[in-house]
Design an enzyme around this catalytic site. Structure first.
Site, PDB file in Angstrom:
ATOM      1  CE1 TYR A 150      49.975  38.637  38.641  1.00  0.00           C
ATOM      2  CE2 TYR A 150      50.281  40.531  37.213  1.00  0.00           C
ATOM      3  CZ  TYR A 150      49.646  39.928  38.267  1.00  0.00           C
ATOM      4  OH  TYR A 150      48.682  40.616  38.955  1.00  0.00           O
ATOM      5  CE  LYS A 195      45.853  27.223  50.093  1.00  0.00           C
ATOM      6  NZ  LYS A 195      44.973  27.491  51.261  1.00  0.00           N
ATOM      7  CG  ASP A 228      43.997  30.203  53.300  1.00  0.00           C
ATOM      8  OD1 ASP A 228      45.166  30.349  53.712  1.00  0.00           O
ATOM      9  OD2 ASP A 228      43.400  29.114  53.351  1.00  0.00           O
ATOM     10  CG  ASP A 252      47.344  41.986  41.448  1.00  0.00           C
ATOM     11  OD1 ASP A 252      47.461  43.226  41.404  1.00  0.00           O
ATOM     12  OD2 ASP A 252      46.419  41.365  40.905  1.00  0.00           O
ATOM     13  CG  ASP A 256      43.839  46.018  44.420  1.00  0.00           C
ATOM     14  OD1 ASP A 256      44.946  46.569  44.264  1.00  0.00           O
ATOM     15  OD2 ASP A 256      42.963  45.996  43.541  1.00  0.00           O
TER      16      ASP A 256
HETATM   17  C1  IPM Z   1      48.994  46.210  39.767  1.00  0.00           C
HETATM   18  C2  IPM Z   1      47.998  46.009  38.641  1.00  0.00           C
HETATM   19  C3  IPM Z   1      48.678  45.218  37.529  1.00  0.00           C
HETATM   20  C4  IPM Z   1      49.094  43.866  38.092  1.00  0.00           C
HETATM   21  C5  IPM Z   1      47.833  45.046  36.251  1.00  0.00           C
HETATM   22  C6  IPM Z   1      47.359  46.389  35.716  1.00  0.00           C
HETATM   23  C7  IPM Z   1      48.542  44.268  35.203  1.00  0.00           C
HETATM   24  O1  IPM Z   1      46.854  45.377  39.108  1.00  0.00           O
HETATM   25  O2  IPM Z   1      50.057  46.818  39.528  1.00  0.00           O
HETATM   26  O3  IPM Z   1      48.718  45.764  40.881  1.00  0.00           O
HETATM   27  O4  IPM Z   1      48.275  42.939  38.131  1.00  0.00           O
HETATM   28  O5  IPM Z   1      50.243  43.739  38.501  1.00  0.00           O
HETATM   29 MG    MG Z   2      46.822  45.075  41.196  1.00  0.00          MG
END
Ligand code: IPM
Ligand code: MG
Length: 366
Positions: A150, A195, A228, A252, A256
């Site tokens: 990042y 990884k 993975d 990240d 999700d």
């Molecule tokens: C998160 C989001 C952010 C990230 C984006 C919006 C830059 O997906 O906070 O998880 O990738 O960190």
């Molecule tokens: Mg995210």
């Protein structure tokens, strides 16, 4: 910050960052809850609303104006709704709303991102996973938030591009220490996700993180898991995880994925902390432009983020727990928004239901 902050001494200062899309709607819900706490408790919070993301680009040309940075510097915490939306998609890199978020993380050294994943029996039916897999799921993702690809060197020409993933020993040490402290308040088990069969950065992580745990947290165990495999085990045996520690990009993606265990992204809070107790608190979900302005956004992730703020930056664990319990009671009563139920309630109805229970709980325990 002293323990007297927020009581009759100096009030707590919280920067409010409503942002874009559904951000302002869920932020209003947070403000309501803070009002209720302020009325019933000796807890005085001054909210200073500032711009971030697309809203800031429109008003000032920058996704993180200097005024917002200055306000955060004078504050105990910041509460963010969401940033981004199609309106700003074609903008040059310097005017992307997400850059506001990345800059605030870097500017305040918010290296430790906490994303708790807790399933509640009332919500099992909304997860794509079978209920028997969800029983007992209670894990904490500790995501490193200010390093890796990042923030590494980036460049692109017409034929090639590069995002450098770099980590230093101190960066790994400090987030591992944070994970160790969190593990001590839980079941003392860390899964380090990487990884290491392919990446040099992962091999550094393994060496450094294990040394920190062995030397400083001998009562905590740490196992290794490739990313993975972790993405698979999060679906097949999620209840086996306690603390999941990982680097920025893996965190990240896995967070999700893990949010689906709970049924909806709209239920997941987060805290991004630095070494000084300042924290940025925000729902994990994004700005959801498709439902913005309709009054149907799920406010629970934001309200749970308020609870995390009370606990981690304002040192008010009692109020944090009371708020969480009221939210769980609302879930048990089926008070859910339309991301979960087709004929679900609106943002304000859910918020008022939480506030009513909270006002009651505060009055009872006064
Ligand atoms: C998160 C989001 C952010 C990230 C984006 C919006 C830059 O997906 O906070 O998880 O990738 O960190
Ligand atoms: Mg995210």
């Amino acid at each position: 910050m002293t323990n007297e902050s927020g009581t009759r001494g100096r009030p707590f200062k919280v920067v409010g960052l409503p942002g874009d899309g559904i951000g302002p709607e869920v932020y209003s819900a947070a403000r309501r809850v803070l009002d209720v706490l302020g009325e019933s408790r000796d807890l005085h919070i001054e909210l200073d609303e500032q711009l971030i993301g697309g809203a800031a680009v429109d008003a000032t040309g920058s996704p993180l104006p200097q005024q917002t940075i200055d306000a955060c510097r004078a504050a105990d915490a910041a509460l963010l709704g969401a940033v981004g939306g199609p309106k700003w998609d074609g903008r040059p890199a310097e005017q992307r709303p997400e850059l506001g978020l990345l800059r605030i993380r870097a500017e305040f050294g918010l290296f430790c991102n906490l994303r708790p994943i807790v399933t509640h029996p009332a919500l099992h039916a909304f997860s794509p996973l079978r209920p028997e897999r969800l029983r007992g799921v209670d894990l904490m993702i500790v995501r490193e938030l200010t390093g890796g690809s990042y923030f590494g060197k980036k460049w692109r020409d017409d034929d090639q591009a590069e995002d450098v993933c770099r980590y230093t020993r101190p960066e790994v040490e400090r987030v591992t220490r944070a994970a160790g402290r969190i593990a001590r308040q839980r079941n003392r088990r860390i899964t380090l996700v990487d990884k290491a069969n392919v990446l040099e950065t992962s091999r550094l992580w393994r060496a450094v993180a294990h040394r920190v745990i062995r030397d400083e947290f001998p009562d905590v165990t740490m196992e290794n898991m490739y990313v993975d495999a972790a993405s698979m085990h999060l679906l097949t045996r999620p209840a086996d995880f306690d603390v999941l520690l990982t680097e920025n990009l893996f965190g990240d993606i896995l967070s999700d994925e893990a949010s689906m265990l709970c049924g909806s992204m709209g239920l997941l809070p987060s805290a991004s902390l630095n070494e000084e107790r300042f924290g940025l608190y925000e729902p994990v979900h994004g700005s959801a432009p498709d439902i913005a302005g309709k009054g149907v956004a799920n406010p629970y992730a934001m309200l749970l983020s308020v609870a995390m703020m009370l606990r981690h930056s304002l040192n008010r664990p009692g109020e944090a727990e009371a708020l969480e319990q009221c939210i769980h009671a609302c879930w048990a009563d089926g008070l859910l928004t339309r991301d979960l139920l087709p004929d679900g309630l609106g943002t304000e109805d859910v918020t008022e239901a939480v506030c009513a229970r909270l006002a009651n709980a505060m009055a009872l325990s006064a």
